[in-house]
Motif scaffolding. Structure first.
Motif, PDB file in Angstrom:
ATOM      1  N   GLY A 146       0.927  -0.842   0.025  1.00 33.53           N
ATOM      2  CA  GLY A 146      -0.095   0.007   0.238  1.00 33.53           C
ATOM      3  C   GLY A 146       0.695   1.231  -0.073  1.00 33.53           C
ATOM      4  N   LEU A 147       1.674   1.383  -0.696  1.00 36.51           N
ATOM      5  CA  LEU A 147       3.161   2.223  -0.850  1.00 36.51           C
ATOM      6  C   LEU A 147       2.365   3.565  -1.909  1.00 36.51           C
ATOM      7  N   PRO A 148       2.330   4.560  -0.905  1.00 35.04           N
ATOM      8  CA  PRO A 148       2.159   6.025  -1.987  1.00 35.04           C
ATOM      9  C   PRO A 148       3.406   6.376  -2.760  1.00 35.04           C
ATOM     10  N   GLY A 149       2.281   7.631  -3.676  1.00 33.39           N
ATOM     11  CA  GLY A 149       2.861   7.647  -5.077  1.00 33.39           C
ATOM     12  C   GLY A 149       3.344   6.773  -5.820  1.00 33.39           C
ATOM     13  N   LEU A 150       4.940   7.365  -6.938  1.00 37.36           N
ATOM     14  CA  LEU A 150       5.666   6.656  -7.677  1.00 37.36           C
ATOM     15  C   LEU A 150       6.261   5.425  -7.020  1.00 37.36           C
ATOM     16  N   LEU A 151       5.844   4.602  -8.465  1.00 32.52           N
ATOM     17  CA  LEU A 151       6.875   3.316  -8.855  1.00 32.52           C
ATOM     18  C   LEU A 151       8.434   3.761  -9.731  1.00 32.52           C
ATOM     19  N   SER A 179      -2.892   2.820 -11.406  1.00 24.35           N
ATOM     20  CA  SER A 179      -2.473   3.322 -12.646  1.00 24.35           C
ATOM     21  C   SER A 179      -1.049   3.028 -13.680  1.00 24.35           C
ATOM     22  N   THR A 180      -0.995   2.851 -14.760  1.00 24.44           N
ATOM     23  CA  THR A 180       0.422   3.136 -15.506  1.00 24.44           C
ATOM     24  C   THR A 180       0.993   4.139 -15.090  1.00 24.44           C
ATOM     25  N   SER A 181       0.486   5.494 -14.910  1.00 23.54           N
ATOM     26  CA  SER A 181       0.684   6.753 -14.844  1.00 23.54           C
ATOM     27  C   SER A 181       1.219   6.645 -13.626  1.00 23.54           C
ATOM     28  N   ARG A 182       1.636   5.946 -12.580  1.00 27.52           N
ATOM     29  CA  ARG A 182       1.922   5.569 -10.792  1.00 27.52           C
ATOM     30  C   ARG A 182       3.854   5.049 -11.548  1.00 27.52           C
ATOM     31  N   ARG A 191       5.146   6.612 -17.231  1.00 29.79           N
ATOM     32  CA  ARG A 191       6.937   7.699 -17.082  1.00 29.79           C
ATOM     33  C   ARG A 191       7.550   6.586 -17.890  1.00 29.79           C
ATOM     34  N   VAL A 192       8.462   7.906 -18.617  1.00 31.96           N
ATOM     35  CA  VAL A 192       9.609   7.399 -17.957  1.00 31.96           C
ATOM     36  C   VAL A 192      11.095   8.377 -17.376  1.00 31.96           C
ATOM     37  N   ALA A 193      12.222   7.106 -16.649  1.00 29.97           N
ATOM     38  CA  ALA A 193      13.219   8.707 -16.307  1.00 29.97           C
ATOM     39  C   ALA A 193      14.781   7.901 -17.110  1.00 29.97           C
TER      40      ALA A 193
END
Length: 607
Positions: free
Chosen positions: A87-92, A121-124, A154-156
């Protein structure tokens, strides 16, 4: 023919893949400007007692044995499952090599389907390219990235500054995030060259519309420098080490400290406040005359003084010109006096043997804000002993930390009466006071009024809580662009702000505000709305109406001595350039009223 020797790493890798005997640890990325966890990076840990325990050895062995893509795909799925289960918040953030990224076109849809089943969501999810291996086919890489983005990922770009061609790769990939290699972050407070490198990266990121992450942050002085350079996302041991079961929120220690530092300071524009009669504003008002000694005083005499008065906490030591050279602290002196043989050896020696030679010394005119900052950086053990106040270098009195904290609290309470409760920036009263003072003094400055465009539809779609976050973003962008020594930022109310710029590079600051807002605001939108450039809502006639994403616009007026009688007249003059700015299309923007050429020439000569 001799049989080849068995490969222990190959056998270990076979077992690891077959048994899935690896763990996923998570390290948080911290949004220091919002005092919250921004996301987590997933890191792989092989069994501690095996030959593949080192991640470097594990992935090198997998690449050599042709099983790298297979291994990374297993890790990605395990990381996603653990992230959701915890249940971690934010982005992965998920690390992948170029080998795995190349086949992303075929697997992006499958991965998106698995995320949907987990309710994620894929946006995360951020796919993070690590440049540990060269990229052979740039066209194939571009196709893979496009496939991921079409699905909402997203891409980094990881380890910027290291690898095969990371700066070039940045230009080609146009990632959503770039992560600066830890080499350029560790010790940046002492390395001007590192600071210049990071400053350049931040400026490039604003232009390209991506976020910058500082990796490997371990020291507090580096955190302060990164904040000044404009970085807002940091990762490193300073906040947390990787863990299989990480905290889902910041520790109380860091959340409180970062929140305090992230908020615009109430006292930043305290001179614009109408102060109450008798309000304490400087060190001189906190100073109390009291006992002092000279170096001629013996250790025995000092110890006797502290024994005789348990309310006596500190004694300044002055030279023959009445200048403070140190302070004697009761806790330290009494502790030393109990040491074995101390009295036998030092009883008749000068009290300088017991003296702290680096006390906190401030001038009588030092404002509360500066004193509060100095006290915040002081060793906690020394807070109880207070500070020495001087006038023209000579002793004036001794101040108590408790008195300073009360005075600061009183001033903040007073400031809060005139501050906007959402951003804590000065409100209408101090804004008008500040402008009137500058106008009466005949100062040259630029007055700017800012407004968030298309804000109401955004509020309706995303809710008032996210709307408040957008307003706080605008406040941070404005205050970070202003020079606190000469510039002023106020919050009129709602999504309207005022800046009063005395900085000579004011136009560059306005440009940086527009770029920083456009970059920062992207994180508030869904991937769908970002791709569409806006969203539809129903108007009053119950018909669908398209609204662009929020931007920020400003109208500015150049003020020269004698142009306006008061703040009210100047405020009226700002209405026209603001209207012109809001009427222009595109991203965030500003318009400066330049209709009078002669005043501009005079301003250039004046500055």
């Amino acid at each position: 023919m001799r049989a080849s020797a068995p490969d222990p790493l190959a056998d270990a890798l076979d077992r690891l893949i077959e048994q899935r005997s690896f763990d996923i640890h998570f390290q948080p990325l911290i949004a220091i400007d919002r005092a919250e966890i921004y996301g987590f990076e997933a890191l792989t840990r092989a069994p501690a007692n095996g030959p593949l325990h080192s991640p470097l050895v594990l992935f090198e062995a997998a690449a050599r044995l042709g099983r790298l893509v297979e291994l990374e795909q297993l890790i990605i799925r395990r990381a996603i499952q653990r992230f959701k289960a915890l249940g971690l918040p934010g982005l992965l953030f998920l690390n992948v090599t170029a080998d795995t990224l190349m086949v992303a076109r075929e697997h992006a849809g499958l991965l998106a389907g698995e995320l949907a089943e987990l309710g994620l969501s894929t946006s995360r999810v951020v796919i993070e390219l690590t440049e540990t291996r060269p990229i052979e086919d740039l066209a194939q890489l571009d196709g893979a990235l496009q496939a991921l983005r079409e699905r909402g990922f997203r891409v980094a770009l990881d380890d910027l500054g290291e690898g095969f061609a990371s700066l070039r790769r940045w230009m080609e990939m146009r990632p959503d995030f770039v992560k600066i290699d830890r080499h350029f972050i560790d010790g940046i407070a002492q390395e001007p060259l590192k600071q210049q490198f990071v400053r350049s990266i931040v400026e490039m990121a604003v232009t390209s519309g991506c976020e910058v992450v500082a990796e490997g942050l371990e020291q507090e002085p580096d955190l302060e420098v990164l904040r000044r350079l404009g970085l807002t996302i940091c990762q490193g041991y300073l906040f947390a080490r990787p863990s299989a079961s990480p905290r889902a929120s910041l520790s109380a220690q860091w959340s409180g400290r970062l929140a305090t530092e992230a908020q615009p300071r109430l006292l930043q524009n305290d001179l614009a406040l109408p102060l109450a009669q008798g309000a304490i504003t400087s060190a001189g008002q906190l100073a109390r005359r009291g006992l002092t000694v000279t170096p001629a005083t013996s250790c025995r005499s000092i110890i006797d003084l502290f024994h005789a008065d348990d309310q006596l906490l500190a004694i300044p030591v002055l030279d023959d010109q009445q200048r403070p050279i140190g302070v004697l602290r009761s806790l330290h002196v009494l502790k030393r006096s109990t040491e074995r043989y101390f009295m036998d050896i030092f009883e008749k020696h000068s009290c300088v043997e017991l003296m702290d030679t680096s006390p906190l010394v401030v001038d009588v005119a030092t404002p509360l804000r500066a004193m509060s900052d100095a006290l915040a950086n002081l060793d906690e053990r020394l807070l109880i002993d207070g500070f020495i106040v001087t006038r023209d270098g000579t002793y004036f009195g001794l101040g108590r930390s408790s008195d300073l904290l009360k005075a600061v609290s009183d001033l903040q309470v007073h400031a809060a009466r005139y501050a906007n409760p959402l951003t804590l920036l000065p409100g209408n009263v101090p804004i008008d006071n500040h402008l009137d003072c500058l106008i009466e003094a005949g100062e040259t400055f630029v007055a700017v009024v800012w407004d968030i465009d298309h804000f109401k539809p955004f509020n309706d779609v995303y809710g008032y809580r996210i709307g408040d976050d957008i307003i706080r973003l605008a406040a941070r962008v404005l205050t970070q662009a202003a020079d606190p020594q000469v510039d002023f930022v106020g919050h009129i109310g709602g999504d309207d702000f005022v800046m009063v710029l005395s900085s000579t590079d004011w136009e560059g600051r306005l440009e940086r505000i527009c770029k920083a807002f456009d970059t920062g605001v992207r994180s508030f939108f869904s991937a769908e709305h970002l791709a569409a450039g806006g969203y539809e809502t129903l108007n009053r006639q119950n018909q669908p109406s398209f609204h662009p994403l929020p931007t920020i616009s400003a109208g500015a007026v150049l003020h020269l001595p004698g142009h306006f009688e008061n703040a009210r007249a100047l405020s009226a003059a700002l209405a026209e350039p603001k209207r012109v700015a809001k009427g222009r299309a595109g991203g965030s923007r500003f318009f400066v009223d330049r209709r009078q050429a002669q005043p501009l020439l005079l301003m250039a000569q004046h500055w």
